[in-house]
Write a protein that holds these residues in place. Structure first.
Motif, short mmCIF file in Angstrom:
data_model
loop_
_atom_site.label_atom_id
_atom_site.label_comp_id
_atom_site.label_asym_id
_atom_site.label_seq_id
_atom_site.Cartn_x
_atom_site.Cartn_y
_atom_site.Cartn_z
N GLU A 24 0.83 -1.20 0.00
CA GLU A 24 0.00 0.00 0.00
C GLU A 24 0.87 1.26 0.00
O GLU A 24 0.59 2.22 -0.73
N LEU A 25 1.94 1.27 0.79
CA LEU A 25 2.85 2.41 0.84
C LEU A 25 3.53 2.63 -0.50
O LEU A 25 3.57 3.75 -1.03
N ALA A 26 4.06 1.55 -1.09
CA ALA A 26 4.76 1.67 -2.37
C ALA A 26 3.81 2.16 -3.47
O ALA A 26 4.18 3.01 -4.28
N MET A 27 2.60 1.64 -3.51
CA MET A 27 1.65 2.07 -4.53
C MET A 27 1.27 3.53 -4.32
O MET A 27 1.12 4.28 -5.29
N ALA B 130 -4.58 -2.74 -10.61
CA ALA B 130 -4.98 -2.63 -12.01
C ALA B 130 -4.41 -1.37 -12.66
O ALA B 130 -4.24 -1.32 -13.88
N ALA B 131 -4.11 -0.35 -11.86
CA ALA B 131 -3.57 0.91 -12.39
C ALA B 131 -2.09 0.80 -12.75
O ALA B 131 -1.55 1.67 -13.42
N LEU B 132 -1.42 -0.26 -12.29
CA LEU B 132 0.00 -0.45 -12.57
C LEU B 132 0.20 -1.02 -13.96
O LEU B 132 -0.53 -1.90 -14.39
N ASP B 133 1.18 -0.50 -14.68
CA ASP B 133 1.55 -1.03 -15.99
C ASP B 133 3.04 -0.83 -16.18
O ASP B 133 3.74 -0.41 -15.26
N ARG B 134 3.54 -1.13 -17.34
CA ARG B 134 4.98 -1.06 -17.59
C ARG B 134 5.54 0.35 -17.49
O ARG B 134 6.74 0.53 -17.37
N SER B 135 4.71 1.35 -17.56
CA SER B 135 5.22 2.72 -17.50
C SER B 135 5.83 3.04 -16.13
O SER B 135 6.56 4.01 -15.99
N PHE B 136 5.56 2.21 -15.12
CA PHE B 136 6.11 2.42 -13.79
C PHE B 136 7.51 1.84 -13.65
O PHE B 136 8.15 2.00 -12.62
N VAL B 137 8.00 1.14 -14.66
CA VAL B 137 9.29 0.44 -14.59
C VAL B 137 10.29 1.08 -15.53
O VAL B 137 10.00 1.29 -16.70
N GLU B 138 11.46 1.39 -15.02
CA GLU B 138 12.56 1.86 -15.85
C GLU B 138 13.70 0.86 -15.71
O GLU B 138 13.99 0.39 -14.63
N LEU C 73 3.87 5.68 -5.74
CA LEU C 73 3.79 5.69 -7.20
C LEU C 73 2.59 6.48 -7.71
O LEU C 73 2.50 6.79 -8.89
N GLY C 74 1.64 6.74 -6.82
CA GLY C 74 0.42 7.42 -7.23
C GLY C 74 -0.59 6.47 -7.83
O GLY C 74 -1.53 6.89 -8.50
N ALA C 75 -0.43 5.17 -7.59
CA ALA C 75 -1.36 4.17 -8.10
C ALA C 75 -2.41 3.88 -7.05
O ALA C 75 -2.10 3.68 -5.88
N THR C 76 -3.65 3.88 -7.46
CA THR C 76 -4.75 3.65 -6.53
C THR C 76 -5.19 2.19 -6.49
O THR C 76 -5.97 1.82 -5.61
#
Length: 97
Positions: free
Chosen positions: A29-32, A41-49, A35-38
């Motif tokens: 919950e803290l990490a999300m 399902a809101a997570l996608d590859r754009s969060f990974v570099e 990231l600004g993810a609620t």
């Protein structure tokens, strides 16, 4: 989840495992939130570099459009990067700092 549940079980049995699960839930919950993810399902590859050392070209992959294989990770027949070792290190054994 790794070995955390085993340590919780060894330390306090069922209550220890439940505490480990609570801790992991709080960390997720803290990490999300950071990231600004609620939602997951809101997570996608754009969060990974990807560090340059992993690929040798320092690229950031944009999310793939919806369709067959979308969200399935690295596509069939597609490698993570030329010369990259399976453990994330370079083919010559170096690991990115």
């Amino acid at each position: 989840m790794g070995r955390a549940w085993g340590y919780g079980n060894a330390a306090a049995g069922e209550k220890g495992v439940l505490r480990v699960l609570d801790i992991l839930d709080e960390e997720l919950e803290l990490a999300m939130g950071q990231l600004g993810a609620t939602s997951i399902a809101a997570l996608d590859r754009s969060f990974v570099e990807y560090p340059e050392a992993w690929h040798g070209v320092g690229r950031h992959r944009e999310p793939e459009p919806d369709g067959p294989g979308a969200g399935a990770g690295v596509g069939a027949g597609e490698s993570v990067g030329a010369g990259a070792a399976a453990d994330g290190g370079a083919a010559d054994g170096r690991v990115a700092a």
